[in-house]
Design an enzyme around this catalytic site. Structure first.
Site, mmCIF file in Angstrom:
data_model
loop_
_atom_site.group_PDB
_atom_site.id
_atom_site.type_symbol
_atom_site.label_atom_id
_atom_site.label_comp_id
_atom_site.label_asym_id
_atom_site.label_seq_id
_atom_site.Cartn_x
_atom_site.Cartn_y
_atom_site.Cartn_z
ATOM 1 N N LEU A 240 -11.708 1.423 1.660
ATOM 2 C CA LEU A 240 -12.411 1.497 0.373
ATOM 3 C C LEU A 240 -11.427 1.655 -0.783
ATOM 4 O O LEU A 240 -11.818 1.584 -1.943
ATOM 5 C CB LEU A 240 -13.385 2.680 0.374
ATOM 6 N N ILE B 198 -5.718 3.725 -3.829
ATOM 7 C CA ILE B 198 -5.736 3.265 -5.225
ATOM 8 C C ILE B 198 -6.447 4.292 -6.118
ATOM 9 O O ILE B 198 -6.017 4.548 -7.248
ATOM 10 C CB ILE B 198 -6.431 1.880 -5.338
ATOM 11 N N ASP C 44 -14.714 10.537 11.999
ATOM 12 C CA ASP C 44 -13.823 10.111 13.082
ATOM 13 C C ASP C 44 -13.333 11.353 13.830
ATOM 14 O O ASP C 44 -13.026 12.361 13.198
ATOM 15 C CB ASP C 44 -12.541 9.436 12.523
ATOM 16 N N LYS D 191 -28.164 5.474 0.663
ATOM 17 C CA LYS D 191 -28.317 6.198 1.937
ATOM 18 C C LYS D 191 -26.990 6.388 2.677
ATOM 19 O O LYS D 191 -26.711 7.495 3.154
ATOM 20 C CB LYS D 191 -29.338 5.466 2.813
ATOM 21 N N CYS E 97 16.588 -8.779 3.854
ATOM 22 C CA CYS E 97 16.950 -8.213 5.155
ATOM 23 C C CYS E 97 17.105 -9.328 6.197
ATOM 24 O O CYS E 97 18.096 -10.043 6.148
ATOM 25 C CB CYS E 97 15.952 -7.137 5.557
ATOM 26 N N GLY F 171 15.828 -12.066 6.064
ATOM 27 C CA GLY F 171 15.941 -13.260 5.230
ATOM 28 C C GLY F 171 17.377 -13.500 4.777
ATOM 29 O O GLY F 171 17.814 -14.638 4.605
ATOM 30 N N GLN G 24 19.944 -12.338 6.624
ATOM 31 C CA GLN G 24 20.644 -12.651 7.878
ATOM 32 C C GLN G 24 20.429 -14.121 8.270
ATOM 33 O O GLN G 24 21.345 -14.786 8.747
ATOM 34 C CB GLN G 24 20.173 -11.696 8.980
ATOM 35 N N HIS H 287 16.003 -3.627 0.922
ATOM 36 C CA HIS H 287 14.624 -4.003 0.571
ATOM 37 C C HIS H 287 14.335 -3.671 -0.891
ATOM 38 O O HIS H 287 13.862 -2.565 -1.188
ATOM 39 C CB HIS H 287 13.629 -3.252 1.463
ATOM 40 N N GLU I 73 11.975 -4.631 -2.641
ATOM 41 C CA GLU I 73 10.527 -4.521 -2.879
ATOM 42 C C GLU I 73 10.033 -3.080 -2.876
ATOM 43 O O GLU I 73 9.023 -2.771 -3.500
ATOM 44 C CB GLU I 73 9.742 -5.362 -1.870
HETATM 45 N N1 GLN Z 1 15.843 -7.285 12.434
HETATM 46 C C1 GLN Z 1 16.876 -7.156 11.459
HETATM 47 C C2 GLN Z 1 17.709 -5.909 11.663
HETATM 48 O O1 GLN Z 1 17.281 -4.981 12.317
HETATM 49 C C3 GLN Z 1 16.303 -7.197 10.055
HETATM 50 C C4 GLN Z 1 15.417 -6.030 9.755
HETATM 51 C C5 GLN Z 1 14.530 -6.246 8.542
HETATM 52 O O2 GLN Z 1 14.287 -7.371 8.123
HETATM 53 N N2 GLN Z 1 13.987 -5.171 8.011
HETATM 54 O O3 GLN Z 1 18.801 -5.833 11.162
#
Ligand code: GLN
Length: 533
Positions: A17, A21, A150, A192, A384, A386, A388, A510, A512
């Site tokens: 739900l 947020i 739950d 309800k 990451c 990506g 590699q 990362h 992001e």
């Molecule tokens: N599998 C890769 C590593 O462990 C990349 C990990 C990832 O993309 N977070 O280094």
């Protein structure tokens, strides 16, 4: 302020739900009124943390500055509040039981029978208070995962009941989020299910203080009165939460409904200044009135599940708004990409992102996508795995190292251009053992990354076991893929770029996780800028 006030957010009727947020929006409003607020998530599962969970099970695993692998709701907390969370902001049943059992083995409860009440509930309460005590927050908002009723969440609900009893209702309140479905056949909103879920809370000894009703249609005065009467809350404590086009609009709707004022009244706290939320509104204005648009491909292997790449999709929303550009993010399954169809699949993209991931599945499709981006001069961001993949692709096709691979995919490749980190070699346990959390990275002046960050030292969050193999550094550098971001302590390669390309950046970390509404991540901002051309 003397001591922290506690707000609990529970959910009823169905899951999903949007408790995260609502919690984030309320926190934002209280923060804008001058209170220091943190948000915490209690998760009822028995995993110690979600780090070992498949993204299909639980969506993205979010990583904090201090290296905790946590629930993705913590990402929302950071994106809304613009302050970092920590390992104290996510508590799981596994974590709670683990500490109680460890104490029992140490002999801390010697002679006593260890039970859910009081031992498990005491540990839950200790952890609820921990975040606030350590960082001296005025208000802690604690979101209780799952749905009331739950079996798994019972000890959490009981802990909340005890805290309310111990602290009194002006120090501790419960907001219950429910669904008011609209029946098209009768043209009616139905209360309800809400009444029933409040009953479940009452059976557990909790009278909710505020009800937030999720709804597709406007809640009529009559419905408000009915909910107020049957659920025993005053009418000003019945809050409408209507579906909106973006989650970032929810704080403004909650402000209209006076959720913040109602909360402060109940907690006997002064309203302080009325929040203007000016920068927030500026962001929303840009988000809702883009001047251009751009198509970017998200290449991953969990694309069927939206939540698997939550922080990445949100980062594009922030970066898009910053560029006054609507980012149409197209999820593309890496397993579906082949040498033969890559042009057809990726040909219309103006930017390509290869997502993080683990294991062999889908890897070749990702490498083909990198090759396509590199050769067609389409802006590329590799995160990451990506990054590699970009290294493997460059080794195979530009350095002519046939059989180049990561030792994650092939135990003994001819050219291990990505290899297990030294510190990982003795690691056998899977939980919480990756290279996790924030580490420093020094940037090379003039690189795409340096131009984006506009500084030469940054700190970014990590979650990986493998790294660029520095034995190949010279060859890559000479052939045009440059290590432009290096960890100053360990020499680990954090960023690889191709300066000759329009915009080609691979990052071991990362970005992001650190993008927020008020501070969109510079790499995403520049990636979108480069993609829109
Ligand atoms: N599998 C890769 C590593 O462990 C990349 C990990 C990832 O993309 N977070 O280094």
């Amino acid at each position: 302020m003397a001591s922290t006030k506690y707000i609990f957010v529970s959910g009823g009727v169905t899951s999903s739900l949007g408790k995260g947020i609502i919690s984030s929006s309320l926190a934002k409003l209280l923060q804008a009124r001058g209170y220091s607020v943190t948000i915490q998530k209690l998760d009822p599962y028995i995993n110690v943390d979600p780090g070992t969970l498949n993204p299909y099970e639980h969506g993205e695993c979010y990583v904090t500055e201090d290296g905790a692998e946590t629930d993705l709701d913590l990402g929302h907390y950071e994106r809304f509040l613009n302050i970092p969370t920590s390992q104290d902001n996510n508590v799981t049943t596994g974590l709670v039981y683990q500490s109680v059992i460890n104490k029992e083995r140490r002999g801390d409860y010697l002679g006593k029978t260890v039970q859910i009440i009081p031992h498990i509930t005491d540990e839950i309460k200790r952890r609820i208070k921990l975040a606030a005590q350590k960082h001296k927050f005025d208000i802690t908002i604690t979101e209780i995962g799952g749905t009331v009723g739950d079996i798994e969440s019972l000890p959490y609900v009981e802990s909340v009941r005890q805290m309310k009893w111990e602290m009194g209702s002006s120090n501790c309140i419960v907001i219950h989020l429910t669904l008011v479905p609209y029946l098209t056949t009768s043209g009616e909103l139905k209360t309800k299910p809400t009444q029933h879920s409040v009953k479940v809370l009452l059976e557990n000894g909790i009278q909710p203080d505020i009800l937030v009703l999720r709804t597709q249609k406007k809640i009529t005065e009559e419905v408000r009165k009915k909910v107020s009467l049957f659920c025993n809350v005053d009418i000003s404590s019945v809050i409408e939460s209507i579906d909106v086009s973006t989650i970032y609009e929810v704080p403004l709707f909650m402000q209209k409904e006076k959720l913040d004022i109602t909360v402060l009244k109940k907690l006997k706290l002064p309203a302080k200044q009325a929040p203007t939320l000016k920068p927030w509104k500026t962001f929303l204005g840009k988000l809702k009135n883009p001047k251009s648009s751009v198509i970017i491909g998200l290449i991953g292997k969990y694309v069927e599940l939206q939540d698997a790449y939550k922080s990445i999709t949100e980062s594009f929303i922030h970066a898009g708004a910053m560029n006054e550009c609507k980012v149409d993010l197209i999820p593309i399954h890496s397993e579906s990409i082949t040498e033969d169809n890559v042009k057809e699949k990726l040909g219309n993209l103006k930017g390509i992102l290869v997502a993080p991931g683990f294991g062999h599945r889908g890897i070749e499709g990702k490498i083909i996508a990198v090759k396509f981006a590199r050769e067609s001069n389409v802006p590329y961001l590799g995160i990451c795995l990506g990054m590699q993949c970009a290294v493997i692709e460059f080794a195979r096709n530009m350095l002519n190292l046939k059989g180049a691979d990561s030792t994650e995919m092939d135990i003994k490749p001819k050219h291990p251009v990505i290899d297990l980190m030294e510190e990982q070699k003795g690691v056998t346990e899977k939980g919480g053992t990756m290279r996790l959390g924030a580490f420093a990275c020094r940037l090379k002046k003039g690189s795409f990354s340096y131009l984006a960050y506009k500084k030469d030292m940054v700190r970014e969050r990590h979650r990986h076991r493998y790294e660029f193999n520095n034995k190949y550094m010279h060859d890559f550098d000479k052939a045009g893929m440059k290590p432009v971001g290096i960890n100053p302590e360990t020499n680990l390669v954090e960023i690889m770029e191709i300066p000759e390309h329009k915009w080609f950046v691979g990052v071991q970390f990362h970005p992001e996780y650190k993008s927020t509404v008020l501070n969109p991540h510079p790499l995403f901002v520049d990636f979108v800028k480069a993609s829109k051309g």
